[in-house]
Design an enzyme around this catalytic site. Structure first.
Site, mmCIF file in Angstrom:
data_model
loop_
_atom_site.group_PDB
_atom_site.id
_atom_site.type_symbol
_atom_site.label_atom_id
_atom_site.label_comp_id
_atom_site.label_asym_id
_atom_site.label_seq_id
_atom_site.Cartn_x
_atom_site.Cartn_y
_atom_site.Cartn_z
ATOM 1 N N GLY A 15 0.795 -1.229 0.000
ATOM 2 C CA GLY A 15 0.000 0.000 0.000
ATOM 3 C C GLY A 15 0.823 1.273 0.000
ATOM 4 O O GLY A 15 0.334 2.328 0.408
ATOM 5 N N SER A 16 2.065 1.206 -0.505
ATOM 6 C CA SER A 16 2.867 2.444 -0.508
ATOM 7 C C SER A 16 2.283 3.474 -1.470
ATOM 8 O O SER A 16 2.400 4.682 -1.232
ATOM 9 C CB SER A 16 4.336 2.148 -0.828
ATOM 10 N N ARG A 68 -15.464 -14.584 -10.393
ATOM 11 C CA ARG A 68 -14.883 -13.233 -10.400
ATOM 12 C C ARG A 68 -15.989 -12.182 -10.464
ATOM 13 O O ARG A 68 -15.904 -11.122 -9.856
ATOM 14 C CB ARG A 68 -13.983 -13.059 -11.631
ATOM 15 N N ARG A 94 -5.569 -8.618 -8.897
ATOM 16 C CA ARG A 94 -6.664 -9.435 -9.420
ATOM 17 C C ARG A 94 -7.097 -8.875 -10.767
ATOM 18 O O ARG A 94 -7.075 -7.661 -10.976
ATOM 19 C CB ARG A 94 -7.874 -9.377 -8.474
ATOM 20 N N ILE A 95 -7.509 -9.802 -11.630
ATOM 21 C CA ILE A 95 -8.083 -9.374 -12.913
ATOM 22 C C ILE A 95 -9.507 -8.936 -12.632
ATOM 23 O O ILE A 95 -10.253 -9.643 -11.936
ATOM 24 C CB ILE A 95 -8.045 -10.546 -13.919
ATOM 25 N N HIS A 112 1.265 0.528 -13.169
ATOM 26 C CA HIS A 112 2.001 -0.671 -13.570
ATOM 27 C C HIS A 112 3.496 -0.337 -13.589
ATOM 28 O O HIS A 112 3.888 0.714 -14.110
ATOM 29 C CB HIS A 112 1.534 -1.125 -14.955
ATOM 30 N N GLU A 177 6.627 6.078 -9.036
ATOM 31 C CA GLU A 177 5.191 5.770 -8.876
ATOM 32 C C GLU A 177 4.563 6.727 -7.878
ATOM 33 O O GLU A 177 3.459 7.242 -8.081
ATOM 34 C CB GLU A 177 4.990 4.331 -8.389
#
Ligand code: GAR
Length: 210
Positions: A15-16, A68, A94-95, A112, A177
């Site tokens: 969770g950074s 899902r 998760r997709i 990403h 990021e």
């Protein structure tokens, strides 16, 4: 002045990036609040970070759902309960399905750890080292049906050094990021992003806001 925009953060790990966004909000740089944090991993440190900042935090166990789609329907319900307008995937491993996508059209972002469209999917830093690229980085993009394929909002590049390991490269990328993800969120909140086909045009309204 309008109400702060409600953000829902989905995270599976440390969770950074959540922290970086919360810090910018608390510094007054983004007119928004993190309305809830949801994780699919009961050990995620993101849960602890949320609690420290008084943010409602939930563990939704994907193993309790038959598909899902059913899991994503539960996510949508929780996000709606908290009035969420922007969904931020911050290391959410998760997709996601059209159930979530269609509930928040062009309102789900992901980060990403590579310069997309290079090295999508898992282990992006390992892929970059194995390929031998000299430059890598990170990408914030809107999420679509594909894996790491949606319209690109911001990218940042970092050098790949000869003696890099996955960890040293990941750490250099993570630094960037934490800079570009809050900036992408700020632009969304300020209505500073316009999507034209696959392209995201940045029309920063900050200087004109009342
Ligand atoms: C980040 O490096 C993010 O780019 C990556 O997970 C990490 C989460 O870190 N995401 C992906 O690989 C998604 N394909 P964090 O939990 O400290 O924010």
């Amino acid at each position: 002045m309008s109400e702060p925009l409600n953000i829902g953060v989905l995270a599976s790990g440390n969770g950074s990036n959540l922290q970086a966004i919360v810090d910018r909000i608390e510094a007054g740089a983004i007119r928004a609040q993190v309305a809830c944090v949801i994780t699919n991993n009961s050990d995620a440190f993101a849960l602890e970070r949320a609690k420290r900042h008084g943010i409602p935090a939930f563990f939704l166990d994907h193993r309790l759902f038959a598909s899902r789609e059913e899991y994503d329907a539960a996510l949508v319900e929780k996000l709606r309960e908290h009035g969420v307008r922007l969904v931020v995937l911050a290391g959410f491993m998760r997709i996601i399905t059209p159930i979530l996508l269609n509930a928040f059209p062009l309102s789900i972002m992901n980060i990403h750890p590579a310069l997309l469209p290079a090295f999508p999917g898992l282990h992006a830093q390992r892929q970059a080292l194995q390929y031998g690229v000299k430059v890598s980085g990170c990408t914030v993009h809107f999420v679509d049906e594909g894996t790491d394929t949606g319209p690109i909002i911001i990218q940042a590049a970092v050098p790949v050094l000869d003696d890099d390991t996955e960890e040293t490269l990941a750490s250099r990328i993570r630094h960037e990021e934490h800079r570009i993800y809050p900036e992408a969120v700020r632009l969304f909140v300020e209505n500073g992003l316009r999507v034209v086909g696959r392209r995201v045009i940045i029309t920063d309204m900050v200087s004109t806001r009342s």
